[in-house]
Design an enzyme around this catalytic site. Sequence first.
Site, mmCIF file in Angstrom:
data_model
loop_
_atom_site.group_PDB
_atom_site.id
_atom_site.type_symbol
_atom_site.label_atom_id
_atom_site.label_comp_id
_atom_site.label_asym_id
_atom_site.label_seq_id
_atom_site.Cartn_x
_atom_site.Cartn_y
_atom_site.Cartn_z
ATOM 1 N N ASP A 158 -40.392 26.761 68.089
ATOM 2 C CA ASP A 158 -40.085 28.093 68.617
ATOM 3 C C ASP A 158 -40.702 28.262 69.994
ATOM 4 O OD1 ASP A 158 -39.118 30.694 68.601
ATOM 5 O OD2 ASP A 158 -40.822 31.511 67.484
ATOM 6 N N ASP B 244 -37.663 26.877 75.832
ATOM 7 C CA ASP B 244 -37.676 28.171 76.512
ATOM 8 C C ASP B 244 -37.848 27.933 78.008
ATOM 9 O OD1 ASP B 244 -38.007 30.692 77.498
ATOM 10 O OD2 ASP B 244 -39.569 31.301 76.085
ATOM 11 N N ASN C 11 -41.265 37.022 62.373
ATOM 12 C CA ASN C 11 -42.635 36.520 62.280
ATOM 13 C C ASN C 11 -43.601 37.671 61.999
ATOM 14 O OD1 ASN C 11 -44.969 34.976 62.414
ATOM 15 N ND2 ASN C 11 -45.007 34.868 64.633
ATOM 16 N N THR C 12 -43.644 38.643 62.906
ATOM 17 C CA THR C 12 -44.618 39.734 62.802
ATOM 18 C C THR C 12 -44.528 40.465 61.463
ATOM 19 O OG1 THR C 12 -44.544 40.032 65.200
ATOM 20 C CG2 THR C 12 -45.443 41.848 63.908
#
Length: 287
Positions: free
Chosen positions: A84, A105, A231-232
């Site tokens: 990620d 990214d 995720n969070t």
Amino acid sequence: MFVSADEMLKKAVAGKYAVGHFNINNLEWTKEILLAAEEARSPVILGVSEGAGKYMTGFKTVTAMAGAMIEELGITVPVAIHLDHGTYDGCLKCIEAGFSSIMFDGSKYPIEENVEKTKELVRMCRERGMSLEAEVGAIGGEEDGVVGAGECADPKECKMIADLGVDMLAAGIGNIHGKYPANWQGLSFETLDAVQQLTGDLPLVLHGGTGIPDDMIKKAIALGVAKINVNTECQLVFAEATREYIEAGKDQEGKGYDPRKLLKPGADAIRAKVIEKMELFGSVGKA
């Protein structure tokens, strides 16, 4: 053991649902997400940030642990293990470590440099049967020290990256990592629609899945989003369940301090949240 995310996402685009990418942070996270996927009969993507990979002592440890769990738990649904928000060097390390999918990214680079680096990674992934995600337009919030303001991607730049042969594209549409602020303006469906018009059936990725209202999630899926990152939200329910356990004094009862008991409420909360998200994304029963 692990599969490329390419096939599962193509099926998701055709079926108008999304596959959940759930970040793993340790053994408990990995185990509960795998068990949730098996219970829901849903394909799943295990997301690993560079920070989490370092925390777990390295990407080779991550692939060894997750691969062994798939075997020991008897997991039969498709599982991709995915880097990620990877740097170029991080992508190379994950290719070496046996990941089945990576995200480069390159949003912080000028578009020309993003194109060149992405083109090279497309070649390497093709040779190894891996899937590649690219990003255009930084995602808001902070992830592993990378801070973005949540800007919207230029659809023409998205097409430039899409035409390189990537398997999925993360386009910034006002989404944010972490908790959303009270003054958040919402997702730019105008941008998402414009990107989809130029990129066709290419699976689109929505980062910052925590805190986006359900109706926006469903609309994004209808406009071509086939992978949603969470995720969070798992971190928050884990922390809440763990806090309740300790505040109730259960860690003081018998061997309640045993980490296997101490972490169980949080682990159970992760599994429940993942299944809830899979139901929202429409991936239940799609394995």
